[in-house]
Design a protein around this motif. Structure first.
Motif, PDB file in Angstrom:
ATOM      1  N   CYS A 111       0.923  -1.703   0.274  1.00  0.00           N
ATOM      2  CA  CYS A 111      -0.071   0.237  -0.048  1.00  0.00           C
ATOM      3  C   CYS A 111       1.179   1.566  -0.262  1.00  0.00           C
ATOM      4  CB  CYS A 111      -0.655  -0.017   1.389  1.00  0.00           C
ATOM      5  SG  CYS A 111      -2.318   1.391   1.269  1.00  0.00           S
ATOM      6  N   CYS A 115       0.606   4.357   6.308  1.00  0.00           N
ATOM      7  CA  CYS A 115       0.239   4.796   7.593  1.00  0.00           C
ATOM      8  C   CYS A 115       1.207   4.399   9.068  1.00  0.00           C
ATOM      9  CB  CYS A 115      -1.230   4.300   7.312  1.00  0.00           C
ATOM     10  SG  CYS A 115      -2.782   4.667   6.890  1.00  0.00           S
ATOM     11  N   CYS A 118       1.343   0.186  10.117  1.00  0.00           N
ATOM     12  CA  CYS A 118       0.386  -0.431   9.330  1.00  0.00           C
ATOM     13  C   CYS A 118       1.825  -1.522   8.951  1.00  0.00           C
ATOM     14  CB  CYS A 118      -0.578  -0.269   8.555  1.00  0.00           C
ATOM     15  SG  CYS A 118      -0.739  -0.777   7.725  1.00  0.00           S
TER      16      CYS A 118
HETATM   17 FE1  SF4 Z   1      -2.549   1.395   3.279  1.00  0.00          FE
HETATM   18 FE2  SF4 Z   1      -2.633  -0.005   5.977  1.00  0.00          FE
HETATM   19 FE3  SF4 Z   1      -3.308   2.695   5.504  1.00  0.00          FE
HETATM   20 FE4  SF4 Z   1      -5.254   0.815   5.107  1.00  0.00          FE
HETATM   21  S1  SF4 Z   1      -3.314   1.481   6.848  1.00  0.00           S
HETATM   22  S2  SF4 Z   1      -4.731   3.070   3.976  1.00  0.00           S
HETATM   23  S3  SF4 Z   1      -3.662  -0.291   4.080  1.00  0.00           S
HETATM   24  S4  SF4 Z   1      -1.090   1.904   5.175  1.00  0.00           S
END
Ligand code: SF4
Ligand code: SAH
Length: 364
Positions: A111, A115, A118
């Motif tokens: 991704c 974040c 994550c």
């Molecule tokens: Fe991407 Fe993880 Fe943020 Fe969801 S929580 S947008 S999967 S980085």
């Protein structure tokens, strides 16, 4: 290369059959075979003429990502690690409950949104999954689990909450959603299909017009200052714009509330003052909250909030009349928790060294 029929939505499959000089109803017939019967062998599609079956064997295939690892927890939770080539793998997780079976599907390998809490984000972005790789997760899981005593597939609910940001793989995610909803395919109700987003405002607006399903929004902070750090996409789509998009979404949504997800990070976003700020922030948006105890992963730099902090935070929201669910621990003996999948995928040798992680129940 034969055409993978799992990459087609209903309209595309109809067009493909037209190109082959076949009648449009063939598309519906074949879709029912693939999805309702779970059939991957053209030879078994007995109501198609032999000549058509032969043609399809030449031109088409039904292919789902290959499973490279699978695990079953004592409570029935299952996860499959799927090979999506070029060194990438994604996970899909099945969570059985008394009244439903939920599949948590991935939409991207990695991704881009990074974040801070994550592990998928820490992996960086690899690529978008194709339609067949997304719908293939459902096909595979249903196929593996088998139909229940009533002759129905066990998966009644889908959450796009696995790896990746579905609204940044919009076309493929929505094509897969349409297949899930289509009566000739899985025929799931819009209320039983949930897309989770970190807050891609134009994507939310587009989804509202084109394919409204239940919406979960990852909030994680009560103000822009903190959310800018935890969910960096907030710098592009700040809270005011995001909440306005949520309100617009409700005009067309199959449910009359938005689910806000909130990962509780010890000492970062879990104080009573922050809970009160959160209540003020969402005052105008009909919503429910899903509190998610943080699932730690190596080098994350965060800790999960303690039980008392979670209880206090929850109290404040509930006192203001908000419905709150806290994800419960499931499948503690396998490793499949939110946001942790990528780390395990990246370094498979480490899987056995990691402590058993926790899987949290997904409830709306
Ligand atoms: Fe991407 Fe993880 Fe943020 Fe969801 S929580 S947008 S999967 S980085
Ligand atoms: N990209 C989408 C959907 C996939 S992430 C989104 O961000 O909403 C699904 C959920 O898992 C999100 O709410 C996300 O914030 C949460 N999550 C990510 N990492 C986590 C972690 N380490 N512990 C608990 N939840 C996590």
């Amino acid at each position: 290369m034969p055409q993978n029929l799992l990459d087609f939505d209903v309209a595309q499959l109809t067009a493909w059959f037209a190109e082959q000089g076949e009648k449009p109803f063939r598309a519906r017939q074949v879709l029912r075979w693939i999805y309702k019967s779970g059939e991957a062998d053209f030879e078994a599609m007995s109501d198609l003429a032999v000549s058509l079956r032969n043609k399809m064997k030449q031109l088409a295939c039904i292919q789902v990502p290959e499973v490279i690892h699978q695990e079953l927890a004592t409570d029935g939770t299952r996860k499959w690690l799927l090979d999506v080539h070029t060194g990438n793998a994604v996970e899909t997780v099945y969570i059985p409950e008394a009244d439903r079976g939920t599949l948590c599907v991935s939409t991207q390998a990695g991704c881009a949104l990074n974040c801070s809490f994550c592990s998928t984000g820490k992996q960086g972005f690899n690529r978008n999954l194709s339609v067949s790789e997304i719908i293939g997760q459902l096909w595979w899981a249903n196929h593996q689990l088998g139909k229940n005593a009533e002759g129905n597939w066990p998966i009644s609910n889908v959450v796009m909450m696995g790896m990746g940001e579905p609204l940044l793989n919009y076309e493929h995610s929505v094509a897969a959603l349409r297949l899930m909803l289509d009566d000739h395919v899985y025929g799931l109700s819009r209320r039983r299909v949930t897309l989770s987003t970190s807050g891609i405002v134009p994507g939310i607006d587009r989804l509202r017009e084109e394919c409204p399903v239940a919406l979960a929004v990852s909030l994680h902070a009560p103000n822009d200052k903190l959310r800018d750090q935890l969910v960096p996409i907030n710098q592009k789509y700040p809270l005011k714009e995001l909440l306005a998009a949520c309100t617009r979404y409700l005009e067309k949504a199959p449910r009359d509330f938005i689910t806000f997800e909130y990962v509780l990070l010890d000492g970062v976003n879990d104080s009573v003052a922050q809970a009160r700020e959160l209540v003020r922030l969402v005052a105008d948006v009909p919503c429910k909250f899903n509190l998610i105890p943080f699932n730690p992963f190596p080098q994350s730099g965060y800790r999960c909030s303690n039980t008392n902090a979670i209880a206090r935070f929850r109290e404040v929201l509930m006192e203001s009349g908000i419905v709150v669910t806290t994800r419960k621990t499931r499948g503690a003996d396998i490793q499949a928790a939110c946001g942790q999948l990528a780390g395990l995928v990246q370094d498979k040798t480490r899987r056995t060294l990691l402590k058993p992680l926790q899987l949290y129940e997904v409830r709306q």
